[in-house]
Design a protein around this motif. Structure first.
Motif, PDB file in Angstrom:
ATOM      1  N   THR A   1       0.820  -1.218   0.000  1.00 21.67           N
ATOM      2  CA  THR A   1       0.000   0.000   0.000  1.00 21.67           C
ATOM      3  C   THR A   1       0.848   1.260   0.000  1.00 21.67           C
ATOM      4  O   THR A   1       0.358   2.319  -0.364  1.00 21.67           O
ATOM      5  N   GLY A   2       2.100   1.154   0.396  1.00 25.52           N
ATOM      6  CA  GLY A   2       3.012   2.289   0.312  1.00 25.52           C
ATOM      7  C   GLY A   2       3.633   2.671   1.640  1.00 25.52           C
ATOM      8  O   GLY A   2       3.021   2.547   2.694  1.00 25.52           O
ATOM      9  N   LEU A   3       4.875   3.141   1.548  1.00 24.29           N
ATOM     10  CA  LEU A   3       5.629   3.575   2.718  1.00 24.29           C
ATOM     11  C   LEU A   3       6.158   4.987   2.496  1.00 24.29           C
ATOM     12  O   LEU A   3       6.481   5.367   1.373  1.00 24.29           O
ATOM     13  N   LYS A   4       6.280   5.739   3.572  1.00 22.96           N
ATOM     14  CA  LYS A   4       6.904   7.063   3.523  1.00 22.96           C
ATOM     15  C   LYS A   4       8.408   6.881   3.327  1.00 22.96           C
ATOM     16  O   LYS A   4       8.965   5.842   3.693  1.00 22.96           O
ATOM     17  N   GLN A   5       9.037   7.911   2.792  1.00 26.67           N
ATOM     18  CA  GLN A   5      10.496   7.867   2.660  1.00 26.67           C
ATOM     19  C   GLN A   5      11.118   8.126   4.027  1.00 26.67           C
ATOM     20  O   GLN A   5      10.803   9.117   4.680  1.00 26.67           O
ATOM     21  N   PRO A   6      12.013   7.251   4.480  1.00 23.94           N
ATOM     22  CA  PRO A   6      12.651   7.445   5.785  1.00 23.94           C
ATOM     23  C   PRO A   6      13.838   8.413   5.677  1.00 23.94           C
ATOM     24  O   PRO A   6      14.245   8.806   4.580  1.00 23.94           O
ATOM     25  N   GLU A   7      14.374   8.763   6.824  1.00 20.37           N
ATOM     26  CA  GLU A   7      15.597   9.562   6.872  1.00 20.37           C
ATOM     27  C   GLU A   7      16.732   8.755   6.232  1.00 20.37           C
ATOM     28  O   GLU A   7      16.848   7.560   6.483  1.00 20.37           O
ATOM     29  N   PRO A   8      17.567   9.408   5.415  1.00 19.65           N
ATOM     30  CA  PRO A   8      18.690   8.674   4.812  1.00 19.65           C
ATOM     31  C   PRO A   8      19.665   8.182   5.892  1.00 19.65           C
ATOM     32  O   PRO A   8      19.819   8.797   6.937  1.00 19.65           O
TER      33      PRO A   8
END
Length: 182
Positions: A116-123
């Motif tokens: 369903t989708g994931l947010k972009q995490p901190e690099p």
């Protein structure tokens, strides 16, 4: 985890690589340790999920995992000081099996969240490592599904045959844990 729980089940039958009570209790503690790693992964996916329902489901599963882990920890501590008590050994194995089943449910729910989708995490964070694993899995799943749809073989009803295909990629591979002790 599955192998460890299987060895614990074999111990109840006086078989397998676990030879004494101390090794049996240590195997339960290994299950607890491995569960903590998986729980951390599931927590990351819950925090990064774009779907609120997936986040709620993953959070509930995390709570169940923590509850069962605490039970297993208490039972293993009691079991360590009760020599020769077969019923406490059986309870310990059953609790470890319940924990494993809950962890598998958590991994399947994490798969749903990944789709369903994931947010972009901190690099350069642990979150980034977990999401990279999820994105790679999702890519493999999409490739697998594309290969399935191009299969020209159909049965008498015109339905695509799937028995010739390998299992779809999964974060939680199929594992059968025996639930009987005798």
């Amino acid at each position: 985890m599955a192998d460890t729980i299987n060895h614990m089940t074999q111990y109840l039958k006086k078989k397998g690589p676990i030879l004494n009570k101390d090794a049996f209790v240590n195997a339960a503690k290994d299950v607890i340790s491995n569960t903590q790693t998986v729980t951390q992964f599931i927590r990351v996916i819950a925090n990064l999920s774009l779907d609120k329902q997936c986040t709620v489901e993953l959070s509930l599963i995390i709570e169940q995992i923590l509850t069962i882990t605490n039970q297993l920890n208490i039972i293993s501590s009691v079991n360590a000081v009760t020599p020769g008590c077969k019923s406490s050994d059986e309870i310990l194995v059953k609790n470890a099996q319940n924990l494993f089943q809950t962890v598998l449910r958590g991994l399947h729910a994490a798969e749903t969240a990944c789709i369903t989708g994931l947010k972009q995490p901190e690099p350069n964070s642990d979150d980034a490592e977990a999401t990279a694993l999820c994105f790679q899995w999702k890519k493999n799943l999409e490739i697998h599904r594309a290969q399935q749809t191009t299969n020209p073989e159909t049965d008498d009803l015109g339905l695509r045959k799937t028995s010739l295909h390998t299992l779809a990629p999964s974060l939680a591979p199929q594992v059968n844990v025996k639930t009987t002790f005798k």
